[in-house]
Design a protein around this motif. Structure first.
Motif, short mmCIF file in Angstrom:
data_model
loop_
_atom_site.label_atom_id
_atom_site.label_comp_id
_atom_site.label_asym_id
_atom_site.label_seq_id
_atom_site.Cartn_x
_atom_site.Cartn_y
_atom_site.Cartn_z
N TYR A 1 0.83 -1.21 0.00
CA TYR A 1 0.00 0.00 0.00
C TYR A 1 0.87 1.26 0.00
CZ TYR A 1 1.02 -0.45 4.99
OH TYR A 1 1.66 -0.60 6.17
N ASN B 1 0.37 -8.56 1.62
CA ASN B 1 0.50 -7.10 1.62
C ASN B 1 1.93 -6.62 1.78
OD1 ASN B 1 -2.28 -6.48 1.45
ND2 ASN B 1 -2.49 -7.09 3.60
N THR C 1 0.31 -9.49 9.52
CA THR C 1 -0.09 -8.19 10.06
C THR C 1 0.87 -7.13 9.53
OG1 THR C 1 -0.70 -9.33 12.06
CG2 THR C 1 -0.62 -6.94 12.17
N THR C 2 0.31 -6.10 8.94
CA THR C 2 1.16 -5.03 8.43
C THR C 2 0.69 -3.71 9.01
OG1 THR C 2 -0.28 -5.05 6.50
CG2 THR C 2 1.85 -6.08 6.25
N ASN D 1 -3.34 1.99 11.49
CA ASN D 1 -3.33 1.43 10.14
C ASN D 1 -2.92 -0.04 10.08
OD1 ASN D 1 -4.03 3.94 9.13
ND2 ASN D 1 -1.87 4.60 9.20
N TYR E 1 -3.12 -3.78 9.46
CA TYR E 1 -3.82 -4.60 8.49
C TYR E 1 -3.64 -6.06 8.83
CZ TYR E 1 -5.92 -2.58 4.33
OH TYR E 1 -6.78 -2.02 3.44
N HIS E 2 -4.76 -6.81 8.94
CA HIS E 2 -4.63 -8.26 9.18
C HIS E 2 -5.07 -9.01 7.95
CE1 HIS E 2 -3.69 -7.80 13.35
NE2 HIS E 2 -4.80 -7.12 13.59
N GLU E 3 -4.32 -9.95 7.61
CA GLU E 3 -4.69 -10.80 6.48
C GLU E 3 -4.63 -12.25 6.94
OE1 GLU E 3 -6.33 -10.82 3.03
OE2 GLU E 3 -5.16 -8.98 3.37
#
Lengths: 332, 796
Positions: free
Chosen positions: A78, A123, A214-215, A220, A222-224
């Protein structure tokens, strides 16, 4: 690489010193394809040659200097513009000047620190590469070569089993136990599940391996989540007192070592999710984090030794089984 | 309902068909891949094939068919892999690879298939893999799928289980103990699954479920079969490990269907020698089974088996150190104790098999049989049973029980040695006692069992007293006369089995019998006393035979006759006349023939008793005629009377004859009397015939006179012909008074009257009679030289 059809141009080629023998491993690239790359470990020297080949032999080739870099960087998808380099080493191969013929430059990055494992995620990407650059007035000539880094861990000193009693009051009561909390990537998870109370009609039970990437930081984050494996371990409805074995081989799944807070940019964690599904398709589950680590290559073993490994079971230290056995004896 | 059943069946067929089709397609692919050595692809197709077994839609029967189809395909894979491994083409980590299958059913089937290949190919891993397979199968908790999976395990491993006496490569792991553990564990798990089936689904489907479970039981039983096939499972191993393991499961599963099957399975599957060593533990387990379990059948099955074993000619028999009977006796008692709800007929059934056991294994031990009866009696006492209805199950069982000693010993005397036989007998109701009594008497007669001692007679008669005397519980209405007669005839026949070689003993026997039969009531004694009287007469004859050794024989004879007299008198009291009359006459004859001191007095008394019966009791004219004929006949045979006694008797006979009511009867009786005056004998004349010609003629003339008075012409002619025959007789006997003229006269008379008879069947008979008479005369006349009688002047 000639813009005007005249003048001199050159090509760069990076060749590792032990390319013939150097081990290569598959690694997934961002587009999902797999390729083979040279494998390096932390602290390993990276050495080789940079071949500069002139297109028009005999003609002079002017440059502002030739260098080679060793870079480790994290790219967050991102935030494409920003690459976070956590390693950046440079070696000058030639001062600005001229080349009159193709020339080879040796280089060596001695005992390079490579703290993290190469990783291509949903990500985020962590990559290592060599980059040779011929600086020129108008346009530089560069060549990159990706390598893959595996981080080897030593055998964890503390590796207790995961044991837990969970349940829904007066409905379902189980105790499960996984033999370890830390598994290497070719390890096998063995364990047992004891049913202490069963008042629901269970249809089956499975173990899922879930990868959580996790980013980002702060707001901000982000979990994927990605289900790596779905593995049925029980068919049908058990009764009180049953113990169901678990044995799950990890080698067949694509997984990386657990990565925690890599350069404060991202984490990759793994969870075992024990899921019970009842006849109305309701799901009862319990997640437990496990730590994955990479171990040096396993030596080949005899068939019967392989079989012994492949047939290992967890005999269990769970208290439930003993309690149940005791209860059974008492009731007789 | 049939419509839905039909559609359910159609659905099943359709589902099965689809599954089998899918199996065919996938297994075809599997084989193609194997042919091309693409093992991984082949395994994938195998896994797809196995995926069909994940279904929940099929009935056990359809599932079985699908299972069979698939296990055939897996067999192909197994053989392929075994061959490949033998050729040295080893696939690394195969045992691990198959475990990546995400679904547990395909995974475990593959694991078993590959596991067996490993066991065959790398015998060092045998122990680990067998243990692993049987443990991993725990993952399938669905009863039907689990049962078949474990059955597959059992089938695949049947030739690779470690056993004693096998030839193995070096490094092979596993021994008999591992095999036993393996099968026992598999058995325990399968049994649990099988039992669990019972508790799944609607309670209204209970029956269907039980039926399905019955269909599947063989899968569970196969474990036991496998255990029994292991060489290494010897008596010790069986006693210490195998049986306790099985029984533990059987008892603790608390499922009657399973328990019944498993116990029976144990009995059938393992050898008798094992059973003999484990009787106690097996039977103890029986006591702990569910109340609904028909323990009776289980124990009976075991007893029957062992009884058969003991009986087998080529077998070693029951080892001396095993107290088979005692063990069974005790354990059966405790089984009964532990099962208060057990129906009493089942209790008795158990005793039946115990008795069978005692009979077959210890034929000489009457005490064992008696012990069983005693136990039964104690149980009955505790149950406070009153007379059991014949139709009740327990009564039927008890009858079965009591018939066994009767049938086996075929000797009522042996039966009598059973102290507890008679008391048990008393638990029957009237009807059953009667049936059983008849049965025993029948048995005695069939086997010609002679009852030799007074005490035995007493005991037997007490035992069968239902047939002998009235019973407090007998029905108020009279029994069917025919049945009654048959029954009492049996008793009558039985009396002839009461026989001692020693006459004195025999006398006591008769006295004892007399006491019993005497109390039998008017209906019975007419059947029972006559044989007794005859037996008494017979005994008197025996005394006569032994006169040379027994000084007191005459006194004893006298006693016997007074016994007979008394007995006959009892019949008179029962308002019988003809029977005692005959018995008196028989007695008179017997007394006369034996000729003991005082015999004439006795004979006279008997004759006079017959006479008074005749006079007082017999009123029917026909009966009178036959009675007087009998009296005359008997008297005619008697030789013992002195003239003093003879004269009044014969006069009395003539008098009685002439006093008969009907002329024809008078005529015939008087005619018969004529015999008395001819061939009667008195002791005065040394037994010579009297041959009083005058009196004979008087009688015959009187007869003629009476015949003349007869109104019925055909009867009259008939009488004439009869008298003619008498004349002829005496003529032939050379009675001088009977002349040819007399004969001629009579013949003429008949010839005159004959044509006047109406033509009818009777007339024909009369004519024929006459014709025969004349024919006789003709023959006599022609050969007249042969005898002294003269026929000159006879007109024919």
């Amino acid at each position: 690489m000639s813009f005007f059809g005249f003048g001199q141009s050159a090509e760069i080629d990076i060749v590792l010193n032990d390319a013939e023998t150097k081990k290569k491993v598959e690694h997934k690239t961002e587009d999902g394809k797999k390729d083979k790359y040279f494998l390096f470990y932390d602290g390993e020297t990276v050495s080789g040659k940079v071949n500069v080949t002139l297109k028009n032999p005999g003609k002079r080739f002017e440059h502002q200097g030739i260098k080679i870099e060793f870079i480790g960087q994290i790219e967050l998808y991102y935030d494409r513009g920003n690459h976070h380099e956590f390693v950046s080493l440079v070696k000058d191969l030639a001062r600005p000047g001229e080349l009159t013929q193709s020339q080879t430059f040796d280089f060596e990055f001695t005992h390079v620190e490579k703290p993290y494992e190469s990783y291509t995620g949903q990500n985020v990407k962590l990559r290592y590469f060599l980059r040779a650059t011929i600086s020129r007035r108008l346009n530089d000539i560069t060549k990159e070569m990706d390598i893959v880094v595996h981080t080897l861990s030593t055998y964890p000193e503390l590796n207790s089993s995961i044991k837990m009693e969970v349940g829904i009051e007066d409905c379902l009561h189980i105790e499960f136990e996984y033999n370890k909390s830390k598994y290497h990537l070719k390890d096998v998870i063995v364990g047992k599940i004891y049913f202490l109370l069963v008042r629901i009609k269970i249809k089956h039970m499975e173990i899922d391996i879930i990868k959580r990437e996790t980013t980002g930081t702060g707001p901000n984050v982000y979990h994927e989540n990605d289900t790596i494996a779905k593995y049925e371990i029980m068919d049908g409805a058990p009764v009180r007192g049953e113990s169901i074995p678990i044995r799950l081989f990890l080698a067949g799944y694509e997984m990386t070592p657990t990565m925690r807070d890599i350069n404060k940019k991202f984490s990759v964690r793994y969870y075992l999710n024990l899921v019970l599904i009842d006849e109305e398709e309701r799901r009862y589950f319990k997640q437990q984090e496990i730590t994955l680590w990479r171990k040096g290559d396993i030596v080949r073993k005899s068939m019967s030794h392989q079989a012994a490994i492949a047939s290992q079971r967890f005999e269990g230290s769970a208290t439930a089984e003993k309690a149940l056995a005791q209860a059974k004896e008492d009731s007789n | 309902m049939p419509a839905t059943q039909q559609s359910m069946q159609d659905d099943q067929e359709k589902l099965l068909d689809e599954a089998v089709q899918a199996v065919k397609v996938q297994s075809f692919q599997m084989k193609r891949c194997l042919d091309k050595n693409k093992l991984m692809d082949a395994l994938k197709h195998a896994s797809n094939t196995l995926g069909e077994l994940r279904t929940s839609m099929l009935s056990p029967k359809s599932y079985y068919e699908l299972y069979m189809a698939i296990s055939d395909e897996l067999h192909y894979l197994e053989i392929y892999l075994t061959d490949e491994f033998a050729k040295g083409r080893k696939v690394a980590d195969l045992y691990e690879l198959v475990q990546y299958a995400g679904n547990i059913i395909p995974r475990l089937y593959l694991l078993i298939t590959v596991g067996v290949v490993y066991v065959k190919s790398f015998s060092q891993s045998r122990r680990d893999i067998l243990k692993d397979l049987v443990e991993m199968c725990r993952g399938v908790q669905h009863p039907l799928r689990g049962l078949f999976l474990r059955n597959y395990l059992l089938q695949c491993t049947r030739n690779v289980l470690p056993d004693d006496g096998e030839v193995t490569e070096e490094g092979t792991t596993g021994d008999i103990n591992d095999s036993v553990d393996f099968v026992l564990l598999n058995f325990a798990e399968m049994n649990k699954l099988w039992v669990r089936m019972q508790h799944q689904g609607h309670s209204r489907d209970r029956e269907k479920r039980e039926k399905e479970r019955q269909e599947l039981r063989i899968l569970v039983g196969t474990n036991l079969v496998r255990l029994s096939q292991l060489e290494g499972v010897n008596v010790d191993k069986y006693t210490q490990v195998v049986l306790p393991g099985i029984l533990d499961q059987a008892v603790n599963c608390r499922d009657s269907l399973a328990q019944e099957y498993l116990m029976e399975c144990i009995i059938q599957v393992f050898p008798d020698e094992f059973h003999l060593q484990t009787l106690n533990s097996f039977l103890r387990a029986c006591a702990e089974l569910h109340q609904n379990v028909n323990v009776k059948n289980i124990i009976i099955a075991l007893i029957d088996r062992l009884a058969l074993f003991a009986h087998r000619e080529d077998g070693p028999g029951i080892p001396a150190d095993i107290k088979l009977f005692d063990v069974f006796s005790q354990q059966v008692a405790s089984v009964i104790q532990s099962r208060q709800e057990m129906p009493s007929e089942d209790v008795v059934s158990l005793q039946v098999s115990l008795i069978n056991l005692a009979m077959k294994c210890y034929p000489d031990r009457i005490d064992y049989v008696d012990k069983v009866l005693e136990t039964t009696l104690e149980i009955f006492n505790k149950m406070n049973l009153e007379h059991m209805a014949t139709s009740s199950a327990v009564s039927k069982e008890l009858m079965r029980l009591l018939k066994i000693p009767v049938d086996i010993y075929n000797n009522i005397l042996t039966v009598l040695q059973l102290q507890h036989f008679h008391p048990l007998f008393e638990y029957f109701d009237y009807e059953s006692r009667k049936i059983m009594s008849s049965y025993m008497l029948g048995n005695t007669l069939d086997n010609n069992t002679v009852i030799k001692a007074q005490e035995q007679v007493d005991a037997v008669l007490k035992l069968v007293s239902t047939l002998i005397q009235d019973q407090p519980d007998q029905p108020s209405e009279d029994p069917d006369p025919e049945d009654f007669a048959e029954e009492q005839n049996l008793v009558g026949r039985f009396i002839h089995m009461l026989h001692s070689e020693d006459p004195d003993q025999q006398y006591m026997i008769l006295n004892t019998a007399r006491k019993h039969f005497g109390a039998g009531g008017n209906q019975r004694i007419r059947f029972t006393l006559p044989p007794l009287v005859f037996a008494a007469y017979q005994l008197a004859f025996r005394y006569k035979e032994s006169s040379s050794v027994d000084e007191k024989w005459e006194k004893k004879c006298q006693k016997i006759f007074s016994f007979a007299h008394q007995t006959i008198s009892a019949l008179i009291k029962a308002e019988l006349a003809e029977l005692p009359l005959r018995l008196f006459l028989q007695g008179a004859l017997a007394a006369g023939e034996i000729g003991f001191e005082n015999h004439e007095t006795v004979a006279y008394e008997f004759m006079s008793q017959a006479f008074s019966l005749y006079e007082d009791e017999i009123s029917d004219s026909k009966a009178q005629l036959s009675a007087i004929t009998l009296i005359i006949g008997t008297f005619e045979r008697s030789k013992c009377f002195s003239e003093e006694n003879h004269e009044p008797l014969r006069t009395q006979c003539a008098l009685a004859a002439s006093k008969l009511l009907k002329k024809a009867d008078q005529c015939r009786a008087v005619g018969t009397c004529a015999q008395l005056f001819w061939s009667g004998r008195s002791s005065d004349k040394n037994g010579e015939e009297i041959q009083d010609e005058k009196r004979v003629m008087e009688c015959l003339k009187k007869a003629l006179k009476i015949a003349n008075q007869c109104m019925d012409s055909s009867l009259q002619v008939q009488l004439f012909i009869e008298i003619l025959n008498r004349y002829i007789y005496f003529h032939e006997k050379q009675n001088e008074a009977v002349t040819v003229q007399v004969l001629n006269q009579l013949i003429q008379k008949v010839q005159d009257d004959l044509p006047n008879l109406e033509a009818c069947e009777e007339a024909e008979l009369i004519k024929k009679h006459f014709h025969n008479t004349l024919e006789h005369l003709r023959v006599r006349k022609e050969s007249s030289e042969a005898d002294g009688a003269a026929y000159d002047g006879l007109l024919l």
